[in-house]
Design an enzyme around this catalytic site. Structure first.
Site, mmCIF file in Angstrom:
data_model
loop_
_atom_site.group_PDB
_atom_site.id
_atom_site.type_symbol
_atom_site.label_atom_id
_atom_site.label_comp_id
_atom_site.label_asym_id
_atom_site.label_seq_id
_atom_site.Cartn_x
_atom_site.Cartn_y
_atom_site.Cartn_z
ATOM 1 N N LYS A 13 -5.615 -10.219 -0.490
ATOM 2 C CA LYS A 13 -6.356 -10.630 -1.692
ATOM 3 C C LYS A 13 -5.498 -11.492 -2.621
ATOM 4 C CE LYS A 13 -7.483 -6.531 -3.303
ATOM 5 N NZ LYS A 13 -6.823 -5.661 -2.316
ATOM 6 N N ARG A 88 -12.693 -1.187 -8.564
ATOM 7 C CA ARG A 88 -12.183 -0.446 -7.420
ATOM 8 C C ARG A 88 -13.007 0.800 -7.125
ATOM 9 N NH1 ARG A 88 -6.795 -2.590 -7.188
ATOM 10 N NH2 ARG A 88 -5.536 -1.817 -5.505
ATOM 11 N N ARG A 122 6.261 -5.840 3.174
ATOM 12 C CA ARG A 122 5.992 -6.894 2.186
ATOM 13 C C ARG A 122 7.134 -7.035 1.192
ATOM 14 N NH1 ARG A 122 0.427 -6.787 -1.129
ATOM 15 N NH2 ARG A 122 1.219 -4.833 -1.988
ATOM 16 N N ARG A 153 7.772 -3.764 -3.627
ATOM 17 C CA ARG A 153 7.036 -2.941 -4.591
ATOM 18 C C ARG A 153 7.274 -1.473 -4.300
ATOM 19 N NH1 ARG A 153 0.916 -5.161 -5.074
ATOM 20 N NH2 ARG A 153 0.571 -2.905 -5.141
ATOM 21 N N ARG A 164 -3.061 4.989 -0.771
ATOM 22 C CA ARG A 164 -3.820 3.821 -1.252
ATOM 23 C C ARG A 164 -4.948 3.467 -0.286
ATOM 24 N NH1 ARG A 164 0.914 -0.200 -1.744
ATOM 25 N NH2 ARG A 164 -0.618 -1.740 -2.412
HETATM 26 P P1 AMP Z 1 -2.775 -3.662 -6.508
HETATM 27 O O1 AMP Z 1 -1.689 -4.547 -7.014
HETATM 28 O O2 AMP Z 1 -4.145 -4.247 -6.684
HETATM 29 O O3 AMP Z 1 -2.509 -3.180 -5.094
HETATM 30 O O4 AMP Z 1 -2.764 -2.342 -7.429
HETATM 31 C C1 AMP Z 1 -1.632 -1.495 -7.467
HETATM 32 C C2 AMP Z 1 -2.022 -0.175 -8.093
HETATM 33 O O5 AMP Z 1 -2.474 -0.385 -9.438
HETATM 34 C C3 AMP Z 1 -3.175 0.555 -7.420
HETATM 35 O O6 AMP Z 1 -2.747 1.318 -6.291
HETATM 36 C C4 AMP Z 1 -3.683 1.426 -8.557
HETATM 37 O O7 AMP Z 1 -2.829 2.541 -8.767
HETATM 38 C C5 AMP Z 1 -3.526 0.505 -9.754
HETATM 39 N N1 AMP Z 1 -4.766 -0.283 -9.965
HETATM 40 C C6 AMP Z 1 -4.940 -1.618 -9.775
HETATM 41 N N2 AMP Z 1 -6.194 -1.978 -10.044
HETATM 42 C C7 AMP Z 1 -6.846 -0.859 -10.425
HETATM 43 C C8 AMP Z 1 -8.179 -0.562 -10.798
HETATM 44 N N3 AMP Z 1 -9.136 -1.513 -10.836
HETATM 45 N N4 AMP Z 1 -8.479 0.722 -11.121
HETATM 46 C C9 AMP Z 1 -7.553 1.689 -11.105
HETATM 47 N N5 AMP Z 1 -6.285 1.498 -10.723
HETATM 48 C C10 AMP Z 1 -5.925 0.233 -10.372
#
Ligand code: AMP
Length: 211
Positions: A13, A88, A122, A153, A164
């Site tokens: 994404k 999400r 990654r 990360r 996740r």
């Molecule tokens: P990402 O960078 O999109 O993989 O997000 C990393 C982490 O941030 C996720 O595993 C969640 O813990 C948190 N996170 C990101 N977006 C959301 C969302 N829309 N709702 C809740 N937690 C989020």
């Protein structure tokens, strides 16, 4: 035009978001990036978000929705935006419907077996956010695009990745149905091919909608 990017963690994404955002001049709004910036700056939201992110769980809906609702009022969103990582779950999608009209959802389907290795291998650039896989770096520790330092990360480890992916399955995947019913979903398949291949497909479809 407001576009959502939907897909499991590691589906690509972020990479597609950068390309879509550049091509259609839409601000890229990633809730994950917003949380990471808050963690780096040790804000109250950052401290709260960290406890969830480190476990691979979702940050509470009220906090996340309030951040996005505010972000969408910024001047740069007046012609639309690209949401990456939000919504999400169904609650967030329903909240979003109250403050924004979504025109298209780019959904990247991907075989889960590809994701563990992709995420755990990654490396991300601290400066520009570009992602690389460790197997292609030949030991390099800096970004080939901007020279920034690469890092792993904290949530890209096997245990957190597993939660996740479970969270995606249970809470985010139902959004495919949610947006299919609204008739605005655009389905694509992520593969091991370079991200530019997928982007060509995505752009061909979005060009018809946007231009
Ligand atoms: P990402 O960078 O999109 O993989 O997000 C990393 C982490 O941030 C996720 O595993 C969640 O813990 C948190 N996170 C990101 N977006 C959301 C969302 N829309 N709702 C809740 N937690 C989020």
């Amino acid at each position: 035009m407001n576009i959502i990017l939907l897909g499991a963690p590691g589906a690509g994404k972020g990479t597609q978001a950068t390309k879509i955002s550049e091509r259609y001049h839409l601000p890229h709004i990633s809730t994950g990036d917003i949380f990471r910036a808050n963690i780096k700056n040790q804000t109250e939201i950052g401290m709260l978000a960290k406890s969830y992110i480190d476990k691979g769980e979702l940050v509470p809906d009220e906090v996340t929705c309030a951040i996005v609702k505010d972000r969408l009022t910024w001047e740069d969103c007046k012609n639309g935006c690209l949401l990456d990582g939000f919504p999400r779950n169904t609650f967030q999608a329903e909240e979003l419907d109250k403050f924004a009209k979504i025109d298209a959802v780019v959904n990247i389907n991907i075989d889960f077996s590809l994701l563990m290795d992709r995420l755990c291998g990654r490396r991300v650039c601290k400066e520009c956010g570009e992602s690389f896989h460790v197997s292609t770096l030949n030991g390099a520790t800096t970004c080939s695009r901007c020279g920034g330092e690469l890092y792993q990360r904290k949530d890209d480890n096997p245990e957190t990745v597993k939660s996740r992916l479970d969270v995606y399955d249970a809470q985010t995947a139902p959004l495919i149905d949610y947006y299919t019913k609204k008739g605005i979903i655009l389905n694509f398949t992520g593969t091991e091919a370079p991200a530019s291949v997928l982007f060509e497909e995505v752009a061909a479809v979005l060009d018809q909608k946007i231009r």
